[in-house]
Design an enzyme around this catalytic site. Structure first.
Site, PDB file in Angstrom:
ATOM      1  N   LYS A 112      49.829  38.448  33.705  1.00  0.00           N
ATOM      2  CA  LYS A 112      49.084  37.186  33.735  1.00  0.00           C
ATOM      3  C   LYS A 112      49.588  36.228  32.677  1.00  0.00           C
ATOM      4  O   LYS A 112      49.735  35.043  32.925  1.00  0.00           O
ATOM      5  CB  LYS A 112      47.579  37.443  33.574  1.00  0.00           C
ATOM      6  CG  LYS A 112      47.032  38.076  34.832  1.00  0.00           C
ATOM      7  CD  LYS A 112      45.549  37.856  35.022  1.00  0.00           C
ATOM      8  CE  LYS A 112      45.142  38.317  36.412  1.00  0.00           C
ATOM      9  NZ  LYS A 112      44.136  39.378  36.421  1.00  0.00           N
ATOM     10  N   LYS A 195      52.410  43.343  44.901  1.00  0.00           N
ATOM     11  CA  LYS A 195      51.234  43.831  45.642  1.00  0.00           C
ATOM     12  C   LYS A 195      50.549  42.680  46.389  1.00  0.00           C
ATOM     13  O   LYS A 195      50.608  41.524  45.957  1.00  0.00           O
ATOM     14  CB  LYS A 195      50.265  44.546  44.700  1.00  0.00           C
ATOM     15  CG  LYS A 195      49.430  43.641  43.873  1.00  0.00           C
ATOM     16  CD  LYS A 195      48.211  44.326  43.271  1.00  0.00           C
ATOM     17  CE  LYS A 195      47.422  43.233  42.573  1.00  0.00           C
ATOM     18  NZ  LYS A 195      46.211  43.548  41.946  1.00  0.00           N
ATOM     19  N   LYS A 198      45.121  38.090  46.547  1.00  0.00           N
ATOM     20  CA  LYS A 198      44.560  36.799  46.970  1.00  0.00           C
ATOM     21  C   LYS A 198      45.057  35.657  46.084  1.00  0.00           C
ATOM     22  O   LYS A 198      44.864  34.496  46.394  1.00  0.00           O
ATOM     23  CB  LYS A 198      43.040  36.871  46.969  1.00  0.00           C
ATOM     24  CG  LYS A 198      42.430  37.294  45.651  1.00  0.00           C
ATOM     25  CD  LYS A 198      41.091  37.980  45.844  1.00  0.00           C
ATOM     26  CE  LYS A 198      40.714  38.811  44.631  1.00  0.00           C
ATOM     27  NZ  LYS A 198      39.687  39.786  44.848  1.00  0.00           N
TER      28      LYS A 198
HETATM   29  P1  TYM Z   1      39.962  44.195  42.128  1.00  0.00           P
HETATM   30  O1  TYM Z   1      38.693  43.466  42.364  1.00  0.00           O
HETATM   31  O2  TYM Z   1      41.186  43.415  41.833  1.00  0.00           O
HETATM   32  O3  TYM Z   1      40.268  45.140  43.330  1.00  0.00           O
HETATM   33  C1  TYM Z   1      39.297  46.073  43.830  1.00  0.00           C
HETATM   34  C2  TYM Z   1      39.997  47.349  44.254  1.00  0.00           C
HETATM   35  O4  TYM Z   1      40.998  47.040  45.240  1.00  0.00           O
HETATM   36  C3  TYM Z   1      42.241  47.615  44.851  1.00  0.00           C
HETATM   37  N1  TYM Z   1      43.349  46.786  45.340  1.00  0.00           N
HETATM   38  C4  TYM Z   1      44.405  47.263  46.009  1.00  0.00           C
HETATM   39  N2  TYM Z   1      44.723  48.505  46.426  1.00  0.00           N
HETATM   40  C5  TYM Z   1      45.882  48.655  47.105  1.00  0.00           C
HETATM   41  N3  TYM Z   1      46.734  47.636  47.378  1.00  0.00           N
HETATM   42  C6  TYM Z   1      46.462  46.377  46.979  1.00  0.00           C
HETATM   43  N4  TYM Z   1      47.291  45.378  47.265  1.00  0.00           N
HETATM   44  C7  TYM Z   1      45.259  46.142  46.258  1.00  0.00           C
HETATM   45  N5  TYM Z   1      44.663  45.037  45.726  1.00  0.00           N
HETATM   46  C8  TYM Z   1      43.511  45.455  45.166  1.00  0.00           C
HETATM   47  C9  TYM Z   1      42.185  47.635  43.327  1.00  0.00           C
HETATM   48  O5  TYM Z   1      43.099  48.557  42.793  1.00  0.00           O
HETATM   49  C10 TYM Z   1      40.746  48.021  43.090  1.00  0.00           C
HETATM   50  O6  TYM Z   1      40.576  49.425  43.183  1.00  0.00           O
HETATM   51  N6  TYM Z   1      39.418  45.755  37.396  1.00  0.00           N
HETATM   52  C11 TYM Z   1      39.067  46.043  38.778  1.00  0.00           C
HETATM   53  C12 TYM Z   1      37.579  46.056  39.024  1.00  0.00           C
HETATM   54  C13 TYM Z   1      36.848  46.970  38.128  1.00  0.00           C
HETATM   55  C14 TYM Z   1      36.844  48.398  38.177  1.00  0.00           C
HETATM   56  C15 TYM Z   1      36.021  48.802  37.103  1.00  0.00           C
HETATM   57  C16 TYM Z   1      37.455  49.321  39.014  1.00  0.00           C
HETATM   58  C17 TYM Z   1      36.071  46.589  37.091  1.00  0.00           C
HETATM   59  N7  TYM Z   1      35.588  47.693  36.495  1.00  0.00           N
HETATM   60  C18 TYM Z   1      35.778  50.167  36.841  1.00  0.00           C
HETATM   61  C19 TYM Z   1      37.200  50.689  38.749  1.00  0.00           C
HETATM   62  C20 TYM Z   1      36.398  51.080  37.694  1.00  0.00           C
HETATM   63  C21 TYM Z   1      39.698  44.986  39.654  1.00  0.00           C
HETATM   64  O7  TYM Z   1      40.056  43.925  39.204  1.00  0.00           O
HETATM   65  O8  TYM Z   1      39.746  45.292  40.985  1.00  0.00           O
END
Ligand code: TYM
Length: 332
Positions: A112, A195, A198
């Site tokens: 980022k 990856k 959005k």
């Molecule tokens: P976030 O909101 O970006 O994404 C939610 C979940 O979707 C998965 N993901 C993907 N998996 C495979 N391929 C992709 N292209 C892809 N894009 C997104 C992410 O790996 C995630 O599992 N920091 C986290 C949210 C969070 C969290 C937590 C997760 C906050 N606290 C505690 C687990 C435990 C996040 O930004 O996910």
């Protein structure tokens, strides 16, 4: 009983990556030997400026999407992060058990900040993995099902837990991050080296709320390679391998079966079929979503149940932590 915890940010549209890497898996993991906690990570969302109206709306959208994807609100606890003060409380404590050096090594942060200057970033972006560690450690999670991009944060979570336990005796369980074999990393349709996200251009990702015709169009325009042979090789054929993974996840067929089905076909037919397959599955989900989203009473009941189950556990953990480090616990 094994305990599972995971979260999702209510920023922008949900993508096929969120669905295949996380939400669909969460629903599939539910069984009688598992206790699961899924939350909307709205505190994480504000590390990037959000429109307040949209943020609130999307928070409820995601609750409805989780249920749409098959998470059972009577079995799993679905809750909203900002409604459980323990998340913010534990975050501040843990901030003092992690170093600036460790946080500076986080790939997501580095990615980022490489786009603009480090000094101009809000501190929350840097602090983000600590909040995430707290999210998981509060609940003594055994397993955290995520996409591959979150694994480094979970490694840090384990380190923080071990450090705290060393100083104060056993307090936190060290959780294991897990990814699915074929959907750990769904890649962009325009650049298979990065990856699906959005935050990239609209034609590089499929949103769960995309119209069927747009889904078909996006798959038709997905980049491939110059070989015109459908086979799995993530090193030399990352684009086709990504499409095969998506095909497999939606059709429940193995990669080998799909490769054999398309052995005499070109990329055009493969991409059209894939687009139609995904469009028809998402069409069903979109209709289900609409019904669930309209039932506000049901959503509020779900959140109330989730919040109350989660806060009971989380508050106990905060009180234990405060006690151990000598802070007076204000809810007594
Ligand atoms: P976030 O909101 O970006 O994404 C939610 C979940 O979707 C998965 N993901 C993907 N998996 C495979 N391929 C992709 N292209 C892809 N894009 C997104 C992410 O790996 C995630 O599992 N920091 C986290 C949210 C969070 C969290 C937590 C997760 C906050 N606290 C505690 C687990 C435990 C996040 O930004 O996910």
């Amino acid at each position: 009983m094994k305990r599972i915890v995971s979260g999702i940010k209510p920023t922008g549209e949900l993508t096929l990556g969120n669905y295949l890497g996380a939400m669909k898996r969460w629903a599939e993991m539910e069984n009688e030997n598992i206790e699961s906690f899924y939350f909307i990570a709205n505190l994480h969302a504000i590390t990037v400026r959000q429109d307040p109206f949209q943020l609130r709306k999307r928070t409820f959208d995601i609750v409805a999407w989780l249920i749409t994807c098959g998470v059972n609100p009577e079995k799993s606890l679905i809750f909203i992060q900002s409604m459980i003060p323990a998340h913010t409380e534990i975050c501040w404590v843990l901030t003092n058990y992690v170093t600036i050096g460790e946080l500076g090594k986080m790939t997501q942060f580095k990615d980022k900040v490489s786009k603009s200057s480090r000094e101009g970033q809000v501190a929350g972006l840097f602090e983000y993995p600590v909040l995430m560690a707290g999210d998981v450690l509060l609940y003594d999670a055994d397993e955290v099902p995520v996409g591959d991009d979150q694994m480094q944060h979970l490694e840090l979570t384990r380190n923080i837990a071990a450090r705290f336990n060393n100083l104060y005796g056993q307090t936190f369980k060290e959780p294991k991050g897990t990814v699915s074999k074929i959907t750990a990393r769904i890649m962009s349709l325009k650049n298979p080296e990065s990856k699906m996200s959005k935050s990239e251009t609209e034609d590089s990702y499929i949103a769960l709320e995309d119209k069927p015709e747009d889904i078909i169009k996006k798959f038709k325009r997905a980049v491939t390679d110059s070989e015109n042979q459908i086979r799995f090789d993530s090193e030399s054929k990352p684009a086709i391998s990504n499409l095969l993974n998506i095909y497999s996840a939606f059709s429940e067929k193995s990669i080998d079966e799909i490769v054999s089905d398309y052995k005499n076909e070109g990329y055009g037919k493969f991409k059209t079929d894939l687009g139609e397959l995904v469009a028809s599955k998402l069409d069903i989900l979109q209709k289900r979503f609409k019904e669930i989203r309209e039932d506000e009473e049901f959503l509020l009941k779900t959140i109330k149940r989730g919040n109350s189950g989660a806060s009971e556990i989380a508050d106990k953990k905060v009180s234990e932590v405060y006690e151990k480090i000598g802070l007076v616990y204000h809810r007594f």
